[in-house]
Motif scaffolding. Structure first.
Motif, short mmCIF file in Angstrom:
data_model
loop_
_atom_site.label_atom_id
_atom_site.label_comp_id
_atom_site.label_asym_id
_atom_site.label_seq_id
_atom_site.Cartn_x
_atom_site.Cartn_y
_atom_site.Cartn_z
N ALA A 5 -11.00 22.43 -9.96
CA ALA A 5 -11.39 22.66 -8.58
C ALA A 5 -12.45 21.69 -8.11
O ALA A 5 -13.16 21.08 -8.91
N GLY A 6 -12.56 21.54 -6.79
CA GLY A 6 -13.55 20.65 -6.19
C GLY A 6 -14.94 21.25 -6.18
O GLY A 6 -15.25 22.18 -6.91
N GLY A 7 -15.78 20.70 -5.30
CA GLY A 7 -17.15 21.16 -5.24
C GLY A 7 -18.13 20.00 -5.23
O GLY A 7 -19.33 20.19 -5.40
N ALA A 8 -17.60 18.78 -5.02
CA ALA A 8 -18.44 17.57 -4.91
C ALA A 8 -19.36 17.38 -6.11
O ALA A 8 -20.46 16.86 -5.97
N PHE A 9 -18.92 17.82 -7.29
CA PHE A 9 -19.72 17.71 -8.52
C PHE A 9 -21.04 18.45 -8.42
O PHE A 9 -22.00 18.11 -9.10
N GLN A 10 -21.07 19.50 -7.59
CA GLN A 10 -22.35 20.18 -7.39
C GLN A 10 -22.29 21.69 -7.61
O GLN A 10 -23.20 22.40 -7.21
N ARG A 11 -21.25 22.18 -8.22
CA ARG A 11 -21.18 23.62 -8.48
C ARG A 11 -22.22 24.01 -9.52
O ARG A 11 -22.41 23.33 -10.52
N ARG A 12 -22.88 25.12 -9.28
CA ARG A 12 -23.90 25.60 -10.22
C ARG A 12 -23.32 26.64 -11.18
O ARG A 12 -23.94 26.96 -12.19
N ALA A 13 -22.14 27.19 -10.84
CA ALA A 13 -21.51 28.19 -11.70
C ALA A 13 -20.04 28.26 -11.34
O ALA A 13 -19.61 27.73 -10.31
N ALA A 14 -19.26 28.90 -12.19
CA ALA A 14 -17.83 29.08 -11.91
C ALA A 14 -17.69 29.85 -10.59
O ALA A 14 -18.31 30.90 -10.41
N GLY A 46 -5.89 18.71 -9.43
CA GLY A 46 -7.26 18.90 -9.00
C GLY A 46 -7.44 18.51 -7.55
O GLY A 46 -6.65 17.73 -7.00
N ASP A 47 -8.45 19.07 -6.93
CA ASP A 47 -8.76 18.71 -5.55
C ASP A 47 -10.19 18.16 -5.47
O ASP A 47 -11.05 18.54 -6.26
N GLU A 48 -10.39 17.21 -4.57
CA GLU A 48 -11.68 16.61 -4.29
C GLU A 48 -12.36 16.14 -5.59
O GLU A 48 -11.80 15.34 -6.31
N ALA A 49 -13.53 16.65 -5.96
CA ALA A 49 -14.18 16.22 -7.20
C ALA A 49 -13.31 16.55 -8.40
O ALA A 49 -13.24 15.78 -9.37
N GLY A 50 -12.63 17.68 -8.35
CA GLY A 50 -11.71 18.03 -9.44
C GLY A 50 -10.54 17.07 -9.52
O GLY A 50 -9.99 16.84 -10.59
N GLY A 51 -10.17 16.50 -8.36
CA GLY A 51 -9.11 15.50 -8.35
C GLY A 51 -9.54 14.23 -9.05
O GLY A 51 -8.72 13.55 -9.68
N TRP A 110 -5.89 20.71 6.79
CA TRP A 110 -6.04 20.21 5.43
C TRP A 110 -7.48 20.17 4.95
O TRP A 110 -7.78 20.49 3.80
N THR A 111 -8.40 19.76 5.83
CA THR A 111 -9.79 19.62 5.37
C THR A 111 -10.41 20.98 5.01
O THR A 111 -11.51 21.01 4.46
N GLY A 112 -9.72 22.06 5.28
CA GLY A 112 -10.18 23.37 4.82
C GLY A 112 -10.18 23.46 3.30
O GLY A 112 -10.82 24.36 2.74
N ILE A 113 -9.51 22.52 2.64
CA ILE A 113 -9.50 22.50 1.18
C ILE A 113 -10.92 22.34 0.63
O ILE A 113 -11.25 22.81 -0.46
N TYR A 114 -11.80 21.70 1.42
CA TYR A 114 -13.18 21.48 0.96
C TYR A 114 -14.04 22.73 1.11
O TYR A 114 -15.15 22.78 0.59
N ARG A 115 -13.50 23.73 1.82
CA ARG A 115 -14.26 24.97 2.05
C ARG A 115 -13.50 26.20 1.55
O ARG A 115 -13.85 27.32 1.90
N ASN A 116 -12.47 25.97 0.74
CA ASN A 116 -11.64 27.07 0.24
C ASN A 116 -11.03 27.89 1.36
O ASN A 116 -10.87 29.11 1.23
N GLU A 117 -10.68 27.22 2.45
CA GLU A 117 -10.06 27.91 3.58
C GLU A 117 -8.55 27.83 3.47
O GLU A 117 -7.98 26.79 3.14
N GLU A 118 -7.89 28.94 3.76
CA GLU A 118 -6.44 28.96 3.72
C GLU A 118 -5.87 28.42 5.04
O GLU A 118 -6.58 28.29 6.03
#
Length: 263
Positions: A37-46, A109-114, A235-243
């Motif tokens: 998953a994405g998160g711009a390499f900034q996720r602090r937890a799952a 993967g998407d974004e950072a996960g991609g 499509w850009t909702g992928i960066y915010r987990n939007e359906e």
């Protein structure tokens, strides 16, 4: 479809947090997708919320295994990639438990996960030849220089600063800037990597780097499918987990891609 985090010991010495998406109605030998998953390499937890794109891949009939690459201190290169590779190795060895011994393996993967997925596909080519049947890259963050024309629109969706900071965190050293696994778009040897499905949209700030990577893969003889959704598709909702309607596009594109590369 429901999914929850669970600890799986692919390596007897260490358990990994994995979230499995399984709609429960699939072929006898379902594909298995390792999802990052994405998160711009900034996720602090799952993340507690499920990844809509992972659900879309599962809706196409695959068993999707989303892996937690670690928290704030761990989600950097090369540690994140090494953990993903260890999980891929583990899934390959015990895929009978989740699908069947003949289940086809994909990386997505998407974004950072991609980014990590693209780097993982390269590493798998070099160290696990033939194990991965395809890679699905959904607006992957693959250009640390952030120099494409479309990236100018990153401010419009509030992502420029986040992506810039994320790249600084992920690379954390100048010596990694040109590493092919860290910045796949700068890799000089793409021949032999798994077939790729790349997706973006006309109004996506990462559109140009995705399209450029698609062309480079194709020039290297890699089978590539590039799907560019129209502006306004959400499509850009992928960066915010939007359906949105874009999820149907992901499901359908993956179903067609999977059918092509496995037959």
């Amino acid at each position: 479809m429901s999914a929850h985090w669970q600890e799986i010991a692919f390596d007897p010495s260490e358990a990994t947090s994995v979230r499995i998406y399984d709609r429960g109605a699939h072929a006898r030998e379902p594909s298995i997708v390792l999802y990052l998953a994405g998160g711009a390499f900034q996720r602090r937890a799952a993340p507690a919320e499920e990844a809509p794109a992972a659900r879309a891949l599962a809706a196409a009939g695959a068993i999707v295994m989303e892996v937690d690459l670690g928290g704030w201190q761990e989600n950097t290169f090369p540690g994140a990639l090494d953990r993903a590779f260890a999980v891929l190795t583990g899934i390959r060895k015990c895929r009978r438990q989740y699908g069947s011994s003949k289940s086809t393996l994909f990386i997505a993967g998407d974004e950072a996960g991609g980014n990590v997925a693209a780097g993982l596909a390269l590493k798998a080519r070099d160290q696990m030849s033939g194990a991965v049947r395809g890679q699905i890259l959904l607006s992957p963050m693959i250009d640390p220089l952030m120099a494409s024309g479309s990236i100018r629109d990153a401010d419009r969706i509030g992502m420029r600063g986040r992506w810039s900071e994320g790249w600084s965190r992920y690379l954390h050293s100048a010596r990694y800037l040109m590493h092919p696994y860290a910045a796949p778009c700068l890799c000089s040897r793409l021949t032999g990597v798994a077939p790729a499905l790349l997706m973006t949209a006309e109004d996506d700030p990462l559109r140009d780097e995705v399209s450029a990577y698609s062309k480079r893969l194709s020039a290297a003889g890699v089978r590539v499918h590039l799907k560019v959704l129209p502006s306004g598709s959400g499509w850009t909702g992928i960066y915010r987990n939007e359906e949105g309607a874009w999820l149907d596009a992901v499901r359908d594109a993956f179903a067609a891609f999977s059918d092509e590369v496995t037959h």
